[in-house]
Design a protein around this motif. Structure first.
Motif, PDB file in Angstrom:
ATOM      1  N   LYS A  27       6.719  -7.198  -1.645  1.00 41.80           N
ATOM      2  CA  LYS A  27       7.709  -7.530  -2.512  1.00 41.80           C
ATOM      3  C   LYS A  27       8.542  -8.657  -1.961  1.00 41.80           C
ATOM      4  CE  LYS A  27       8.734  -2.603  -3.299  1.00 41.80           C
ATOM      5  NZ  LYS A  27       9.660  -1.390  -3.148  1.00 41.80           N
ATOM      6  N   ASN A  47       1.862 -10.410   0.236  1.00 36.96           N
ATOM      7  CA  ASN A  47       2.963 -10.789  -0.159  1.00 36.96           C
ATOM      8  C   ASN A  47       3.226 -10.923  -2.024  1.00 36.96           C
ATOM      9  OD1 ASN A  47       2.124 -13.328  -1.704  1.00 36.96           O
ATOM     10  ND2 ASN A  47       1.221 -13.836   0.431  1.00 36.96           N
ATOM     11  N   MET A  48       4.185 -11.280  -2.335  1.00 34.41           N
ATOM     12  CA  MET A  48       4.506 -10.884  -3.615  1.00 34.41           C
ATOM     13  C   MET A  48       3.609 -11.724  -4.603  1.00 34.41           C
ATOM     14  SD  MET A  48       8.050 -11.868  -5.837  1.00 34.41           S
ATOM     15  CE  MET A  48       8.843 -10.952  -4.775  1.00 34.41           C
ATOM     16  N   SER A  69       8.551 -12.583  -1.185  1.00 39.49           N
ATOM     17  CA  SER A  69       7.841 -13.956  -1.696  1.00 39.49           C
ATOM     18  C   SER A  69       7.470 -15.006  -0.345  1.00 39.49           C
ATOM     19  CB  SER A  69       8.780 -14.610  -2.500  1.00 39.49           C
ATOM     20  OG  SER A  69       8.489 -15.907  -2.929  1.00 39.49           O
ATOM     21  N   TYR A  78       0.053 -10.085  -4.760  1.00 42.27           N
ATOM     22  CA  TYR A  78       0.010  -8.804  -5.567  1.00 42.27           C
ATOM     23  C   TYR A  78       0.062  -9.113  -7.159  1.00 42.27           C
ATOM     24  CZ  TYR A  78       1.608  -4.304  -7.333  1.00 42.27           C
ATOM     25  OH  TYR A  78       1.656  -3.117  -8.171  1.00 42.27           O
ATOM     26  N   CYS A  79       0.906 -10.163  -7.429  1.00 44.17           N
ATOM     27  CA  CYS A  79       1.075 -10.459  -8.855  1.00 44.17           C
ATOM     28  C   CYS A  79      -0.347 -11.032  -9.342  1.00 44.17           C
ATOM     29  CB  CYS A  79       1.995 -11.724  -8.850  1.00 44.17           C
ATOM     30  SG  CYS A  79       2.193 -12.465 -10.625  1.00 44.17           S
TER      31      CYS A  79
END
Length: 256
Positions: free
Chosen positions: A91, A168-169, A93, A172-173
């Protein structure tokens, strides 16, 4: 950076001279020293490095993308009970020291209104299937895949894979995007290209980026992606129902 710019054209060739080969080894050792002593430098400037590294230099790219903050301890990607989506780091960045926002503004892409206009145009081509704005990013990537040629799709997946790094974000994205496109694409070649981009980064010597490992492990272990069924189908060894187990088909072949 100047060293990579200089050596890049020579590394793109099939054959290298002894001088370039020695220079390549020195470059690897220099980056390896940076990885162990100054990992934050490689991590925060990874986008700039990836812009100048030839696509053939998989090991150099892996070395840079494997960098993570020295204060972080990476979870073991081979742990069976690992739940990636529950990691608190997913979650957060990451810190990126590059001018990518400026580049987006220059190109006019850092604009929500532009994305909305693109969605309207996509809706015009998909009568009866309006695009939900929450899914707009995924649908937009799917739209690009259908209109890109083979080379365009390759560069698209290569760019996605460059974001599969430490927890990190962004990792995951882009991991979710790659898996979603693999599962939902209507183009068989897309699955082959995703597999190629991931595999060619895994078959070289370590280090391997953490995000790359967890993405490929999820792809081959989660039955919803039917990875092994597709592999066996391409080899002509699996002719059954795609929902059934490929190992049952293999067992039948062995029994015969």
């Amino acid at each position: 950076m100047g060293l990579l710019n200089f050596i890049g054209p020579y590394l793109a060739r099939i054959r290298m001279s002894d001088v370039i080969r020695n220079l390549y080894k020195c470059t690897l050792r220099t980056l390896l020293a940076l990885l162990y002593d100054f990992p934050e430098f490689l991590s925060e400037y990874h986008m700039i490095f990836c812009d100048v590294i030839p696509w053939q230099c998989v090991q150099i790219r892996n070395l840079i993308l494997a960098a993570f903050p020295s204060s972080m301890k990476l979870p073991d990607p081979f742990t069976h009970s690992l739940k990636v989506d529950t990691l608190p780091e997913m979650k957060v960045s990451p810190t990126i020291q590059s001018t990518y926002l400026l580049k987006l503004m220059i190109c006019g892409l850092k604009d929500r209104g532009l994305l909305e206009n693109i969605i309207k145009k996509m809706n015009a081509h998909q009568v009866g299937h309006p695009v939900d704005f929450k899914m707009a990013g995924l649908v937009f990537f799917e739209y690009l895949l259908e209109h890109f040629d083979t080379e365009g799709r390759f560069w698209m997946f290569t760019t996605f894979a460059n974001h599969l790094r430490f927890p990190n974000m962004h990792t995951y994205c882009f991991s979710c995007i790659i898996l979603w496109l693999f599962s939902n694409t209507r183009i068989q070649e897309v699955r082959e290209q995703i597999t190629r981009v991931l595999l060619e980064r895994l078959i070289v010597h370590r280090p391997h980026p953490w995000g790359l490992l967890i993405t490929f492990i999820e792809l081959i272990k989660n039955g919803r992606y039917q990875f092994w069924q597709l592999v066996l189908q391409n080899l002509g060894l699996f002719q059954g129902d795609p929902q059934s187990s490929p190992w049952e088909e293999q067992k039948k072949l062995v029994d015969i």
